[in-house]
Scaffold this motif. Structure first.
Motif, short mmCIF file in Angstrom:
data_model
loop_
_atom_site.label_atom_id
_atom_site.label_comp_id
_atom_site.label_asym_id
_atom_site.label_seq_id
_atom_site.Cartn_x
_atom_site.Cartn_y
_atom_site.Cartn_z
N ALA A 76 0.82 -1.21 0.00
CA ALA A 76 0.00 0.00 0.00
C ALA A 76 0.86 1.26 0.00
O ALA A 76 0.51 2.27 -0.62
N LYS A 77 1.99 1.20 0.67
CA LYS A 77 2.84 2.38 0.83
C LYS A 77 3.73 2.62 -0.39
O LYS A 77 3.94 3.77 -0.80
N TYR A 78 4.27 1.52 -0.96
CA TYR A 78 5.26 1.68 -2.03
C TYR A 78 4.89 1.02 -3.36
O TYR A 78 5.58 1.22 -4.36
N GLY A 79 3.85 0.19 -3.36
CA GLY A 79 3.46 -0.47 -4.59
C GLY A 79 4.27 -1.69 -4.94
O GLY A 79 4.21 -2.17 -6.08
N VAL A 80 5.04 -2.21 -3.99
CA VAL A 80 5.83 -3.42 -4.21
C VAL A 80 5.65 -4.34 -2.99
O VAL A 80 5.35 -3.86 -1.89
N PRO A 81 5.85 -5.64 -3.17
CA PRO A 81 5.83 -6.53 -2.01
C PRO A 81 7.08 -6.32 -1.17
O PRO A 81 8.09 -5.79 -1.65
N GLU A 138 10.08 6.92 -7.14
CA GLU A 138 9.36 5.81 -6.51
C GLU A 138 8.34 5.16 -7.44
O GLU A 138 8.26 3.93 -7.51
N LYS A 139 7.56 5.96 -8.14
CA LYS A 139 6.50 5.38 -8.96
C LYS A 139 7.07 4.54 -10.10
O LYS A 139 6.59 3.45 -10.39
N THR A 140 8.11 5.06 -10.76
CA THR A 140 8.72 4.30 -11.85
C THR A 140 9.39 3.05 -11.32
O THR A 140 9.27 1.97 -11.92
N ALA A 141 10.09 3.16 -10.20
CA ALA A 141 10.73 1.99 -9.61
C ALA A 141 9.70 0.93 -9.27
O ALA A 141 9.91 -0.28 -9.52
N ALA A 142 8.57 1.34 -8.70
CA ALA A 142 7.52 0.38 -8.34
C ALA A 142 6.95 -0.29 -9.58
O ALA A 142 6.70 -1.51 -9.59
N ARG A 143 6.73 0.49 -10.64
CA ARG A 143 6.19 -0.10 -11.88
C ARG A 143 7.16 -1.12 -12.46
O ARG A 143 6.74 -2.17 -12.97
N LEU A 144 8.45 -0.83 -12.39
CA LEU A 144 9.44 -1.77 -12.93
C LEU A 144 9.44 -3.08 -12.15
O LEU A 144 9.48 -4.17 -12.74
N ILE A 145 9.39 -2.98 -10.81
CA ILE A 145 9.38 -4.20 -10.00
C ILE A 145 8.08 -4.97 -10.23
O ILE A 145 8.07 -6.20 -10.32
N ALA A 201 14.05 -4.23 -1.41
CA ALA A 201 15.48 -3.94 -1.59
C ALA A 201 15.78 -3.54 -3.03
O ALA A 201 16.52 -2.56 -3.28
N ASP A 202 15.22 -4.25 -4.01
CA ASP A 202 15.44 -3.90 -5.41
C ASP A 202 14.78 -2.57 -5.73
O ASP A 202 15.34 -1.75 -6.48
N PHE A 203 13.60 -2.33 -5.19
CA PHE A 203 12.92 -1.05 -5.35
C PHE A 203 13.78 0.09 -4.81
O PHE A 203 13.94 1.13 -5.45
#
Length: 309
Positions: A180-185, A211-218, A190-192
């Motif tokens: 919910a906070k970052y968009g990644v599990p 953050e948003k682009t990093a989350a989309r990539l993960i 760590a990769d995010f």
């Protein structure tokens, strides 16, 4: 969904995170020993620990220490790692009036019977990670360090009690909270973080990737290895600008995850994690409390200890 257990938790405390927070959160003028020495970090830490024990009701507790706040293996991979926190004469920049409070704090914890451990060549994060991975659950990790979101594991369960706004306003985080906070599990945090960067640790991240682009990539590629593999696939669908940013940052991305990821295999001594029901050395604790004006905080911590079975 988080695992449900009737067992009481093992509380793992990021001691440096909390005593730095205590030092900066309580004015020195408000917490002094009879000789005028500031004890704000000690008093604040003991009060935070009392609050955690009283509210989380653990039956096991370990405080983790930084024996090496800037491990050589991380610096060798990424020289910028925490470089901005190196003092001119070497070592970490630590306020002069905090330095003598740390051994006093450890002396108080020892008199109560609460273990505080570290490992040569490793940070407190690594000690916390190793204990979280090796001790029976449930496990709760108390820290203000975002890197420790990666330790969350609903199956054990391992939760992070994130103290970014203080212990009184801690965020009890499971995997859903990280999503919910970052968009990644949590497993992808760590990769995010490597992609996004973290100025507080001297982690540059990929320029132009927030953050948003990093989350989309993960989310799209699963992890950083998947992102790097997709860069070599012309059909992977990267926008040209983003592909160039990632290609330019490839040398950094090759090492950053090893810097960000918490070690889970630190050699640690065997220790009794059981939370004492009373101080193991009450006479010494009383002497410390009187000498350093810590009676109220020591009493609150003792009162928070679990009753004798």
């Amino acid at each position: 969904m988080s695992a449900v257990t009737d067992r009481r938790p093992l509380l793992l405390v990021d001691a440096p995170s909390l005593y730095f927070r205590a030092y900066f959160g309580i004015p020195e003028s408000a917490a002094r020993a009879p000789d005028g020495s500031p004890v704000n970090a000690v008093r604040g830490f003991l009060d935070m620990l009392a609050t955690l024990i009283r509210t989380r009701r653990p039956d096991r507790l370990v405080c983790a220490l930084d024996y090496d706040w800037r491990p050589a293996f991380r610096v060798a991979l990424l020289p910028s790692y925490k470089a901005h926190r190196v003092a001119p004469a070497g070592g970490e920049v630590v306020p002069d009036t905090l330095v003598p409070q740390v051994p006093l704090l450890l002396e108080v914890l020892a008199a109560i019977g609460i273990p505080a451990i570290g490992a040569d060549g490793y940070e407190a994060d690594d000690v916390l990670g190793t204990l979280a991975a090796s001790q029976p659950g449930p496990v709760e990790v108390a820290s203000g360090d975002r890197d420790l979101f990666q330790l969350i594991d609903d199956a054990v369960p391992v939760r992070l009690l994130y103290c970014g706004r203080g212990v009184a306003k801690l965020e009890d985080c499971d995997d859903a909270a990280v999503r919910a906070k970052y968009g990644v599990p949590a497993a992808g945090y760590a990769d995010f973080a490597a992609l996004r960067g973290d100025p507080s640790d001297g982690l540059p991240g990929v320029p132009g990737v927030g953050e948003k682009t990093a989350a989309r990539l993960i989310e799209r590629y699963g992890n950083l290895d998947g992102v790097l593999a997709a860069l070599d696939d012309p059909a992977s669908g990267f926008a040209p600008g983003l592909r160039k940013k990632l290609l330019d940052a490839r040398p950094y991305l090759a090492v950053a995850p090893q810097v960000v990821r918490v070690a889970l295999d630190v050699p640690l001594p065997s220790l009794d994690t059981r939370l004492p029901t009373a101080p193991v050395d009450p006479d010494h604790l009383l002497a410390l409390a009187e000498k350093w004006n810590l009676a109220s905080s020591a009493r609150r911590l003792i009162d928070a200890l679990p009753p004798t079975p």
